[in-house]
Design a protein around this motif. Structure first.
Motif, PDB file in Angstrom:
ATOM      1  N   ALA A   1       0.842  -1.199   0.000  1.00 26.53           N
ATOM      2  CA  ALA A   1       0.000   0.000   0.000  1.00 26.53           C
ATOM      3  C   ALA A   1       0.874   1.246   0.000  1.00 26.53           C
ATOM      4  CB  ALA A   1      -0.902   0.001   1.220  1.00 26.53           C
TER       5      ALA A   1
ATOM      6  N   CYS B   1      -2.781   0.047  -3.924  1.00 23.80           N
ATOM      7  CA  CYS B   1      -2.426  -1.239  -3.333  1.00 23.80           C
ATOM      8  C   CYS B   1      -2.067  -2.180  -4.470  1.00 23.80           C
ATOM      9  CB  CYS B   1      -3.574  -1.796  -2.513  1.00 23.80           C
ATOM     10  SG  CYS B   1      -3.202  -3.382  -1.726  1.00 23.80           S
TER      11      CYS B   1
ATOM     12  N   TRP C   1     -10.457  -2.412   1.558  1.00 24.76           N
ATOM     13  CA  TRP C   1      -9.746  -1.361   2.288  1.00 24.76           C
ATOM     14  C   TRP C   1     -10.353  -1.255   3.671  1.00 24.76           C
ATOM     15  CZ3 TRP C   1      -5.405   1.100   0.780  1.00 24.76           C
ATOM     16  CH2 TRP C   1      -5.072   1.099  -0.578  1.00 24.76           C
TER      17      TRP C   1
ATOM     18  N   TYR D   1     -14.769  -2.283  -0.652  1.00 22.56           N
ATOM     19  CA  TYR D   1     -14.103  -3.354  -1.392  1.00 22.56           C
ATOM     20  C   TYR D   1     -14.462  -3.273  -2.859  1.00 22.56           C
ATOM     21  CZ  TYR D   1     -18.490  -6.130  -1.414  1.00 22.56           C
ATOM     22  OH  TYR D   1     -19.779  -6.574  -1.609  1.00 22.56           O
TER      23      TYR D   1
ATOM     24  N   ILE E   1     -13.409   3.202  -5.092  1.00 19.90           N
ATOM     25  CA  ILE E   1     -12.413   2.152  -5.301  1.00 19.90           C
ATOM     26  C   ILE E   1     -12.444   1.744  -6.769  1.00 19.90           C
ATOM     27  CG2 ILE E   1     -11.681  -0.173  -4.681  1.00 19.90           C
ATOM     28  CD1 ILE E   1     -13.015   0.232  -1.968  1.00 19.90           C
TER      29      ILE E   1
ATOM     30  N   CYS F   1      -4.893  -2.258   2.940  1.00 19.20           N
ATOM     31  CA  CYS F   1      -5.567  -3.044   1.914  1.00 19.20           C
ATOM     32  C   CYS F   1      -5.411  -4.518   2.285  1.00 19.20           C
ATOM     33  CB  CYS F   1      -5.004  -2.769   0.534  1.00 19.20           C
ATOM     34  SG  CYS F   1      -3.244  -3.085   0.311  1.00 19.20           S
TER      35      CYS F   1
END
Length: 122
Positions: free
Chosen positions: A5, A21, A35, A49, A69, A95
Motif C-alpha cells: 500500500a 495497493c 480497504w 471493497y 475504489i 488493503c
C-alpha cells in the motif's frame, strides 16, 4: 501473496488523496480486495471493497459518496480515491485480499498490506 500500500500523507480537510495497493505473487484468480482503516484507540473498520471479476464495489456508509475504489487489472493494483476528506478520516489505511466474495469483516481477509497513514487536518 504480497500487498504493497502507498499514497498516504497529510492533507487539509476537504482535500483529496489516492491510495494504491499493488498485489503480487497472487495464487488465485478471483478475489475481493478490501480497504480498512484503524484510528488510534479504535478498532479496525471496513472502508470498502472491489471484486476482481466483475468489479462490484461496496462502501461503508461513512465514506459513501466521497471514496471510490477502482482497479487496474493489468497492474494488479487497486486504488482508493478519497475526496472531501474529514478529520475523522484520519487513520492508518490497510488493503487486504480474500478469496471470499464481497467480504466486509476483517477476519475474512487472508492477506494484508503494511498500512499507510492518512492524516486530515482541520
Amino acid at each position: 501473496v504480497q500487498l504493497q500500500a502507498s499514497g498516504g500523507g497529510l492533507v487539509q480537510a476537504g482535500g483529496s488523496l489516492r491510495l494504491s495497493c499493488a498485489a503480487s505473487r497472487l495464487t488465485f484468480n478471483t478475489y475481493t480486495m478490501g480497504w480498512f482503516r484503524q484510528a488510534p484507540g479504535k478498532e479496525r473498520e471496513f472502508v470498502g471493497y472491489i471484486t476482481w471479476g466483475g468489479g462490484s464495489t461496496n462502501y461503508a456508509d461513512s465514506v459513501k459518496g466521497r471514496f471510490t475504489i477502482s482497479r487496474d487489472n493489468a497492474k494488479n493494483t487497486v486504488y482508493l480515491q478519497m475526496n472531501s476528506l474529514k478529520p475523522q478520516d484520519t487513520a492508518v489505511y490497510y488493503c487486504a485480499i480474500t478469496r471470499r466474495f464481497g467480504a466486509t469483516i476483517s477476519r475474512e481477509y487472508d492477506y494484508w498490506g503494511q498500512g499507510t497513514q492518512v492524516t486530515v487536518s482541520s
